[in-house]
Design a protein around this motif. Structure first.
Motif, PDB file in Angstrom:
ATOM      1  N   UNK A 212      93.431  23.193 100.291  1.00 29.30           N
ATOM      2  CA  UNK A 212      93.716  24.625 100.216  1.00 29.30           C
ATOM      3  C   UNK A 212      93.492  25.185  98.808  1.00 29.30           C
ATOM      4  N   UNK A 213      93.551  24.318  97.822  1.00 27.03           N
ATOM      5  CA  UNK A 213      93.249  24.680  96.433  1.00 27.03           C
ATOM      6  C   UNK A 213      92.003  23.925  96.001  1.00 27.03           C
ATOM      7  N   UNK A 214      91.228  24.463  95.059  1.00 27.10           N
ATOM      8  CA  UNK A 214      90.051  23.748  94.576  1.00 27.10           C
ATOM      9  C   UNK A 214      90.447  22.387  93.986  1.00 27.10           C
ATOM     10  N   UNK A 215      89.699  21.344  94.291  1.00 26.13           N
ATOM     11  CA  UNK A 215      90.040  20.008  93.785  1.00 26.13           C
ATOM     12  C   UNK A 215      90.165  19.950  92.267  1.00 26.13           C
ATOM     13  N   UNK A 216      89.295  20.705  91.560  1.00 22.94           N
ATOM     14  CA  UNK A 216      89.363  20.631  90.096  1.00 22.94           C
ATOM     15  C   UNK A 216      90.649  21.240  89.564  1.00 22.94           C
ATOM     16  N   UNK A 217      91.211  22.244  90.255  1.00 20.96           N
ATOM     17  CA  UNK A 217      92.475  22.839  89.822  1.00 20.96           C
ATOM     18  C   UNK A 217      93.618  21.845  90.029  1.00 20.96           C
ATOM     19  N   UNK A 218      93.634  21.182  91.174  1.00 22.93           N
ATOM     20  CA  UNK A 218      94.662  20.167  91.426  1.00 22.93           C
ATOM     21  C   UNK A 218      94.583  19.053  90.398  1.00 22.93           C
ATOM     22  N   UNK A 219      93.368  18.649  90.064  1.00 22.36           N
ATOM     23  CA  UNK A 219      93.188  17.599  89.066  1.00 22.36           C
ATOM     24  C   UNK A 219      93.676  18.053  87.695  1.00 22.36           C
ATOM     25  N   UNK A 220      93.376  19.297  87.321  1.00 24.08           N
ATOM     26  CA  UNK A 220      93.807  19.825  86.024  1.00 24.08           C
ATOM     27  C   UNK A 220      95.331  19.893  85.946  1.00 24.08           C
ATOM     28  N   UNK A 529     114.134  41.312  98.587  1.00 22.45           N
ATOM     29  CA  UNK A 529     114.870  41.430  99.838  1.00 22.45           C
ATOM     30  C   UNK A 529     114.544  40.190 100.681  1.00 22.45           C
ATOM     31  N   UNK A 530     115.578  39.483 101.107  1.00 24.65           N
ATOM     32  CA  UNK A 530     115.354  38.185 101.753  1.00 24.65           C
ATOM     33  C   UNK A 530     114.572  38.296 103.063  1.00 24.65           C
ATOM     34  N   UNK A 531     114.832  39.359 103.834  1.00 25.78           N
ATOM     35  CA  UNK A 531     114.081  39.527 105.080  1.00 25.78           C
ATOM     36  C   UNK A 531     112.599  39.711 104.799  1.00 25.78           C
ATOM     37  N   UNK A 532     112.288  40.528 103.786  1.00 29.99           N
ATOM     38  CA  UNK A 532     110.894  40.756 103.430  1.00 29.99           C
ATOM     39  C   UNK A 532     110.259  39.497 102.856  1.00 29.99           C
ATOM     40  N   UNK A 533     111.016  38.758 102.046  1.00 31.69           N
ATOM     41  CA  UNK A 533     110.509  37.490 101.530  1.00 31.69           C
ATOM     42  C   UNK A 533     110.140  36.538 102.667  1.00 31.69           C
ATOM     43  N   UNK A 534     111.050  36.418 103.621  1.00 38.15           N
ATOM     44  CA  UNK A 534     110.830  35.493 104.733  1.00 38.15           C
ATOM     45  C   UNK A 534     109.612  35.900 105.557  1.00 38.15           C
ATOM     46  N   UNK A 535     109.380  37.214 105.657  1.00 38.05           N
ATOM     47  CA  UNK A 535     108.253  37.709 106.456  1.00 38.05           C
ATOM     48  C   UNK A 535     106.921  37.492 105.740  1.00 38.05           C
ATOM     49  N   UNK A 536     106.853  37.840 104.443  1.00 36.46           N
ATOM     50  CA  UNK A 536     105.559  37.890 103.767  1.00 36.46           C
ATOM     51  C   UNK A 536     105.121  36.567 103.125  1.00 36.46           C
ATOM     52  N   UNK A 537     106.067  35.777 102.660  1.00 41.09           N
ATOM     53  CA  UNK A 537     105.666  34.569 101.944  1.00 41.09           C
ATOM     54  C   UNK A 537     105.245  33.469 102.908  1.00 41.09           C
ATOM     55  N   UNK A 538     104.298  32.622 102.493  1.00 44.90           N
ATOM     56  CA  UNK A 538     103.683  32.483 101.173  1.00 44.90           C
ATOM     57  C   UNK A 538     102.555  33.498 101.008  1.00 44.90           C
ATOM     58  N   UNK A 539     102.052  33.620  99.773  1.00 43.08           N
ATOM     59  CA  UNK A 539     100.804  34.349  99.563  1.00 43.08           C
ATOM     60  C   UNK A 539      99.718  33.581 100.306  1.00 43.08           C
ATOM     61  N   UNK A 540      99.027  34.266 101.221  1.00 47.88           N
ATOM     62  CA  UNK A 540      98.036  33.562 102.040  1.00 47.88           C
ATOM     63  C   UNK A 540      96.753  33.270 101.278  1.00 47.88           C
ATOM     64  N   UNK A 541      96.318  34.234 100.456  1.00 45.02           N
ATOM     65  CA  UNK A 541      95.099  34.047  99.668  1.00 45.02           C
ATOM     66  C   UNK A 541      95.355  34.575  98.261  1.00 45.02           C
ATOM     67  N   UNK A 577      96.779  29.349  99.691  1.00 49.62           N
ATOM     68  CA  UNK A 577      95.365  29.101  99.426  1.00 49.62           C
ATOM     69  C   UNK A 577      94.983  29.746  98.099  1.00 49.62           C
ATOM     70  N   UNK A 578      94.081  29.094  97.391  1.00 47.58           N
ATOM     71  CA  UNK A 578      93.659  29.585  96.077  1.00 47.58           C
ATOM     72  C   UNK A 578      92.141  29.633  96.023  1.00 47.58           C
TER      73      UNK A 578
END
Length: 824
Positions: A212-220, A529-541, A577-578
């Motif tokens: 989901x993340x670029x391999x080079x970012x995970x490695x860094x 707001x916890x309800x909004x957090x639960x609805x929107x997270x995680x950042x999809x892209x 995802x990144x």
């Protein structure tokens, strides 16, 4: 049809979108699935650049596509507004940092609006807004109370002219980036956030981001955290050495990840800031020229030390090898850093390139204790054998052992003898967040003579910046302010003083993505707001530059885990995802004013329109690759949009996609429909990630190919259906022209999902390229039902004149694509 006028079209739809709040996310009661699309927010420097255009056009294409396909989309925007550039501008222009910052925000907001970006307008904020600072200060206090923030003295980069600490990246060739004054290392107190407490979790959670993340970012990130298992032990100092140190220091603590090479130690090295060095200086046991050289090394940054030649001095003291009892000289060396481990290392020059280089420079002995194979000869003393695996030699009872096993056995031996212990160590260091500058979030701590250091009461937040300050580049304006730092101790009520340092700006960018989830109407009362957090997270892209691969992303991940543990949120990782987009280049170099190769996006928009700018940046290269600026390609993008505008004369106005009997069409009409639906299929494949990295360039190429195929036929219904679909495909990329044409001809301002007509994609025949020695000589259209022998026969007939008087060595068929005859 009127002439294509992007300025009129684009201003019309931008006003429409703003008036109708077209891009605000729906409420939590929406039955639609959600998508949270986020591009990294910008620093308000005063003008947008092509990097901004590329970043935000990528995110906007995703947001618009998901809206088309029935998603409730959160696509917010804000401003990373604190930082030293505002103070530099205040000095240069004799203005105020706040005035400069918010003026720039207004300018950049208007400039970005001309691109037609589908941002939520109601969730925009700047990190310098007091309602943002208020909760950041609350988090700081909660982290202090949890023991995740502490204050200590350390060596820091200090500019004596500007009277401020500098980050490593603000030190250029040993000098202050702003005033060119030589930087010194100064011991100062500052606040640290204990990110090391989360080192293991930060490392382990990277596994969940694989794919989901670029391999080079995970490695860094893994390398930056730098987990390693090793041996912690101490060299005893010789008796005469202890006497030189006034009996105050009796041993030298070290940590090594290579206990398997311990028999190869020939000297020890300590950092210039090590207590042993300071004791020898104070006891006048070192020559004056050596002391001056040590002071000079101390006043260079870690980065500069790593890049410079190896420099050191024999300190005239000795450490005793814990296994062989040999006397080893102790040197001070510029490559040893005080803030890593104990500030001292055991040096094994035959098996470490850095130690080898230093030893060769000063003619220190070398000893080989590791060979690649059991029957290998001992390495010569002219070559460093710095390999990771092999067998031990010259290592007492451990000789002959494979080094991985020897590491474990030597650690076990040290532990059994009480000489040391196996430990886990990290390259990651705690995060120093104190900055001696005005334009930042005030650190909410108070100094009381009775109570010591205490946090401000949360009820008294926010601590705001005074407006009446003098920004002259000399010292911290907050510490020089006559009244601002005077306060009442929140614990005992006596007179006290505020902390005058402000927070590192990475703190602000470590939680802004969480703030967006909560509607602005709630911002005064709560951070989230916890309800909004639960609805929107995680950042999809999450979309941004590769330059943020380490620090920003690491700090954001860390803050997410801390706020989870403090009870504010419930997720472990912020970004599902990144996407890291490549830089925009011109003449092979990154665009910059210093190189004189900057292209102003406003000029491109004024001349060609925003849709042309958007089309170019998404067509010129895949998002993850570097993009080379090309004036001709910009012109080409404009010509395509102009043709798209001019061919609408073939459309029959309607309110829905027409139904067409594919089998009843002529071949060129079928082919046109095939190319249109291939483009539609490619759109769905790209956005659903069946094609890695969102290669919008291939989607645009497919759309252009489909448009050309439409031009090769005259059926008005095929034209109409083709335009209906192409405008849907292209709307995420060039929204203004697509909204205008869809509104005019289809009475449509609501782009929705379109089903694939499988009949249009069904092929009975395919075009083969026929090549001779790799050079294309003909094209033939053949039935998919033909056998390989029949394909070869037709191919030979089509290139017969190139096969006269030659010998065919090989016949190559790539199914449904080409035939190649290799001839002699």
């Amino acid at each position: 049809m009127s002439e294509y006028n992007p300025r009129n079209i684009e201003s019309k739809w931008q006003e429409y979108w703003q008036k109708h709040k077209s891009f605000e996310p729906l409420g939590l009661d929406s039955k639609k699935p959600k998508k949270y699309i986020l591009s990294m927010f910008p620093y308000p420097s005063g003008a947008i650049h092509m990097g901004h255009v590329r970043n935000y056009c990528i995110g906007d294409a995703l947001a618009r596509h998901y809206r088309q396909n029935g998603f409730n989309v959160l696509h917010p925007m804000g401003w990373d507004a604190f930082g030293m550039p505002a103070e530099n501008a205040a000095i240069k222009h004799k203005s105020h940092p706040k005035t400069w910052t918010y003026s720039n925000i207004d300018t950049m907001r208007k400039e970005l609006a001309t691109l037609g970006l589908s941002f939520s307008q109601e969730r925009e904020f700047a990190t310098s807004d007091t309602i943002y600072t208020r909760f950041e200060q609350e988090f700081f206090i909660k982290m202090w109370e949890r023991g995740l923030i502490y204050r200590k003295e350390a060596y820091l980069n200090w500019c004596p002219k500007d009277q401020t600490i500098l980050a490593n990246e603000q030190v250029i060739e040993g000098k202050c980036w702003r005033c060119d004054t030589p930087v010194v290392q100064k011991q100062m107190f500052q606040y640290y956030i204990k990110i090391t407490a989360y080192a293991d979790e930060l490392l382990e959670c990277l596994d969940s981001l694989e794919g989901h993340w670029p391999p080079q970012v995970l490695s860094m990130q893994r390398n930056w955290i730098g987990k390693s298992k090793g041996l912690s032990f101490a060299f005893a100092l010789s008796e005469d050495s202890i006497q030189k140190l006034d009996n105050a220091i009796t041993k030298l603590e070290v940590f090594t990840t290579r206990p398997d090479t311990i028999y190869g130690v020939t000297y020890c090295a300590v950092a210039p800031e090590h207590p042993i060095v300071q004791s020898l200086i104070e006891g006048k046991h070192l020559q004056e020229n050596v002391i001056k050289a040590i002071e000079s090394i101390r006043n260079t940054t870690a980065r500069e030390r790593a890049m410079s030649e190896k420099i050191g001095f024999d300190l005239g003291i000795y450490a005793i090898h814990p296994l062989t009892q040999e006397k080893l000289p102790v040197w001070v060396a510029n490559f040893v850093l005080m803030d890593y481990g104990s500030g001292a290392v055991m040096s094994v020059p035959m098996h470490d390139e850095r130690d080898f280089e230093f030893a060769k420079t000063y003619s220190l002995p070398l000893k080989c204790v590791l060979v690649k194979d059991k029957d290998s000869k001992e390495s010569t003393q002219e070559v460093c054998a710095a390999y990771e695996e092999g067998y031990l030699i010259n290592s007492g009872e451990f000789s002959g052992m494979y080094n991985a096993q020897a590491k474990e056995n030597i650690i076990a031996f040290f532990e059994k003898q009480g000489k040391g212990k196996g430990v886990i160590n990290y390259r990651l260091r705690d995060w120093g967040v104190s900055r001696q500058r005005y334009w930042g979030a005030p650190i909410p701590m108070v100094y009381c003579q009775s109570c010591g250091i205490v946090p401000e009461n949360i009820a008294n937040l926010p601590i705001t910046l005074p407006f009446d300050v003098t920004i002259d580049g000399e010292g911290n304006p907050l510490s020089k302010h006559p009244t601002w730092k005077q306060c009442i101790c929140p614990k005992c009520g006596k007179k006290a003083q505020r902390e005058t340092d402000t927070m590192d700006t990475f703190v602000q960018s470590s939680w802004y993505f969480l703030r967006y989830t909560t509607p602005s109407a709630m911002w005064e009362q709560k951070p989230f707001d916890k309800e909004n957090l639960a609805y929107w997270l995680n950042v999809d892209e999450y979309i941004g530059g590769i330059e943020h691969a380490i620090l920003h992303l690491l700090y954001a991940r860390f803050f997410t885990k801390v706020l989870r543990d403090l009870g504010y949120i419930e997720i472990d990782e912020p970004f599902a995802n990144l996407l890291t987009q490549g830089m925009v280049l011109k003449n092979g170099a990154k665009m910059s004013k210093s190189k004189g190769n900057v292209v102003n996006p406003n000029d491109i928009i004024a001349h060609y329109g925003a849709d042309t700018a958007r089309l170019f940046v998404l067509f010129a290269a895949p998002p993850t690759r570097e993009l080379e600026w090309n004036d001709n390609a910009v012109e080409g993008a404009y010509r395509f949009l102009k043709r798209l505008w001019e061919r609408v004369e073939h459309i029959q106005p309607c309110t829905q996609k027409p139904h067409i009997n594919h089998q009843a069409l002529q071949k060129n009409e079928q082919y046109a429909r095939q190319k249109v639906y291939e483009a539609l299929q490619k759109s769905y494949d790209i956005f659903s990630k069946k094609q890695v990295g969102y290669p919008f360039n291939t989607l645009i190429a497919a759309s252009m190919e489909a448009f050309n195929a439409l031009n090769e036929q005259n059926n008005a219904l095929v034209w109409t259906e083709g335009y209906f679909i192409l405008l849907h495909i292209l709307e995420p990329i060039v929204p203004h022209i697509c909204w205008e044409l869809s509104d005019r001809y289809f009475n449509l301002t609501n782009f929705a999902f379109i089903d694939i007509d499988e009949n249009a994609l069904h092929k009975e025949e395919v075009i083969y390229a026929v090549m001779v020695n790799g050079k294309k000589r003909a094209e033939i259209e053949l039935s998919l039902a033909l056998a390989q022998e029949e394909i070869i026969a037709h191919a030979k007939q089509s290139v017969g004149k190139w096969l006269i008087d030659v010998q065919i060595l090989k016949e190559i068929i790539v199914p449904n694509k080409l035939v190649n005859f290799v001839v002699k």
